[in-house]
Design a protein around this motif. Structure first.
Motif, PDB file in Angstrom:
ATOM      1  N   ILE A 142       0.831  -1.209   0.000  1.00 17.15           N
ATOM      2  CA  ILE A 142       0.000   0.000   0.000  1.00 17.15           C
ATOM      3  C   ILE A 142       0.868   1.261   0.000  1.00 17.15           C
ATOM      4  CG2 ILE A 142      -1.654   1.346   1.380  1.00 17.15           C
ATOM      5  CD1 ILE A 142      -2.801  -1.438   2.277  1.00 17.15           C
ATOM      6  N   THR A 143       1.919   1.266   0.847  1.00 22.11           N
ATOM      7  CA  THR A 143       2.752   2.476   0.956  1.00 22.11           C
ATOM      8  C   THR A 143       3.854   2.510  -0.089  1.00 22.11           C
ATOM      9  OG1 THR A 143       4.289   1.397   2.489  1.00 22.11           O
ATOM     10  CG2 THR A 143       2.414   2.572   3.462  1.00 22.11           C
ATOM     11  N   GLY A 144       4.183   1.348  -0.668  1.00 21.79           N
ATOM     12  CA  GLY A 144       5.302   1.289  -1.600  1.00 21.79           C
ATOM     13  C   GLY A 144       6.640   1.413  -0.900  1.00 21.79           C
ATOM     14  N   ARG A 145       6.646   1.218   0.444  1.00 18.28           N
ATOM     15  CA  ARG A 145       7.893   1.362   1.209  1.00 18.28           C
ATOM     16  C   ARG A 145       8.153   0.140   2.069  1.00 18.28           C
ATOM     17  NH1 ARG A 145       5.929   6.249   2.761  1.00 18.28           N
ATOM     18  NH2 ARG A 145       5.691   5.513   4.895  1.00 18.28           N
ATOM     19  N   LYS A 146       9.375  -0.341   2.002  1.00 16.70           N
ATOM     20  CA  LYS A 146       9.804  -1.406   2.903  1.00 16.70           C
ATOM     21  C   LYS A 146      10.868  -0.842   3.832  1.00 16.70           C
ATOM     22  CE  LYS A 146       9.019  -5.273  -0.267  1.00 16.70           C
ATOM     23  NZ  LYS A 146       9.519  -6.564  -0.746  1.00 16.70           N
ATOM     24  N   GLY A 147      10.913  -1.375   5.037  1.00 13.69           N
ATOM     25  CA  GLY A 147      11.973  -0.955   5.957  1.00 13.69           C
ATOM     26  C   GLY A 147      13.135  -1.911   5.831  1.00 13.69           C
TER      27      GLY A 147
END
Length: 253
Positions: free
Chosen positions: A227-232
Motif C-alpha cells: 500500500i505504501t510502496g515502502r519497505k523498511g
C-alpha cells in the motif's frame, strides 16, 4: 560454500520451502480461485475454501481433499513436504510442513482462535475483534494484520511470532507488548525467562514478503508495504519500536 545475502534468514527451514507460492500448480489454482469468486464465493458456501493442498494433510485425523471445506473448528495436520493453503471468511492461511494447528470459533466462517501446536503458519487476517493466535508460550491478539508464527519443539516449544504488518497485542505470563508494525516486527516467546524476560526481540526468520503478499491477495487485501510502496529493513524491528510492559494484562490502559 560461499555465503550470500538473503533478504530473509532461515532457521531449520529451506529456501525451497519458502518458495511454495511460486509453484506453477499453486499459481494456476490461485488464478482459478480468484476467477471463480475467491473468498467471497467460498464464504457464500458456493464451493471449497481450499486453494491448494500438497502432500499429506489431515483434518480432524482424516485425509483432507480439495473437495472439502475447512471450517473454523477444524484441526489441521501436515506431514513432511506437505502444505495447506486455504481461506476462512476474510482470512487466509498457509500451514507449513510438519505442523499441527487447531482452529476455534463459535461460527464456522470466521476463525476466532488459531492454535499453533507445532510447526508454522503464515496468516493474513481481515479486520475484526477478538481474534487470537495462541502458541504454547504466548497469546497474540490480532486486529487485521499479517502474522507469521512458528513453534520450535526442539527448543522447548519456544514460540516465534512476527507481526509482518498491523497491530498485535502479545502476552506471555505477566508480560505484554503492543506491537505496531509496517514491516516485520518479530518476537521470541521464551519457555523460560531469558535475561529476565519471556518476550524478547527477534530477527525476521523463515518467511518472505512474497508469502504474505500472496495470502493477502487471496482475500482481496494488500500488505502495508504494498500500500505504501515502502519497505523498511527486514531486521525484525518492524519500522517502529514496540511498547513493552510488565504486570498483569489490562494494567496498562
Amino acid at each position: 560454500m560461499t555465503s550470500h545475502h538473503h533478504p530473509h534468514q532461515l532457521l531449520g527451514r529451506s529456501e525451497d520451502e519458502l518458495a511454495w507460492f511460486r509453484r506453477r500448480s499453486l499459481m494456476q489454482a490461485a488464478a482459478l480461485w480468484m476467477a471463480s469468486g475467491g473468498w467471497a464465493a467460498a464464504h457464500a458456501q458456493a464451493r471449497s475454501n481450499i486453494v491448494e493442498l500438497r502432500g499429506d494433510v489431515l483434518r480432524n485425523g482424516e485425509p483432507l481433499t480439495n473437495q472439502h471445506t475447512v471450517v473454523a473448528s477444524d484441526r489441521i495436520e501436515t506431514g513432511p513436504g506437505s502444505t495447506a493453503v486455504f481461506s476462512i471468511g476474510d482470512s487466509a492461511f498457509m500451514v507449513r510442513q510438519n505442523s499441527r494447528v487447531a482452529l476455534e470459533s463459535d461460527t464456522p466462517t470466521a476463525v476466532k482462535v488459531l492454535r499453533v501446536l507445532s510447526g508454522a503458519v503464515a496468516s493474513v487476517w481481515g479486520r475484526g475483534t477478538d481474534r487470537q493466535i495462541i502458541l504454547p508460550t504466548a497469546t497474540a491478539g490480532i486486529r487485521g494484520t499479517g502474522v507469521y508464527a512458528e513453534v520450535f519443539a526442539d527448543q522447548g516449544q519456544r514460540g516465534y511470532l512476527c507481526n509482518c504488518y498491523g497491530t498485535v497485542d502479545l502476552t506471555s505470563g505477566s508480560e505484554s507488548v503492543v506491537s505496531q508494525s509496517s514491516y516485520h516486527q518479530s518476537f521470541w516467546a521464551e519457555p523460560t525467562p531469558r535475561n529476565g524476560r519471556l518476550l524478547t526481540p527477534a530477527g525476521a526468520i523463515n518467511h518472505t514478503d512474497e508469502e504474505l503478499e500472496f495470502l493477502a491477495g487471496l482475500v482481496n487485501q494488500r500488505t502495508a508495504w504494498q500500500i505504501t510502496g515502502r519497505k523498511g529493513s527486514k531486521d525484525g524491528s518492524g519500522g517502529a519500536s514496540p511498547s513493552y510492559s510488565s504486570g498483569p494484562p489490562g494494567s496498562r490502559d
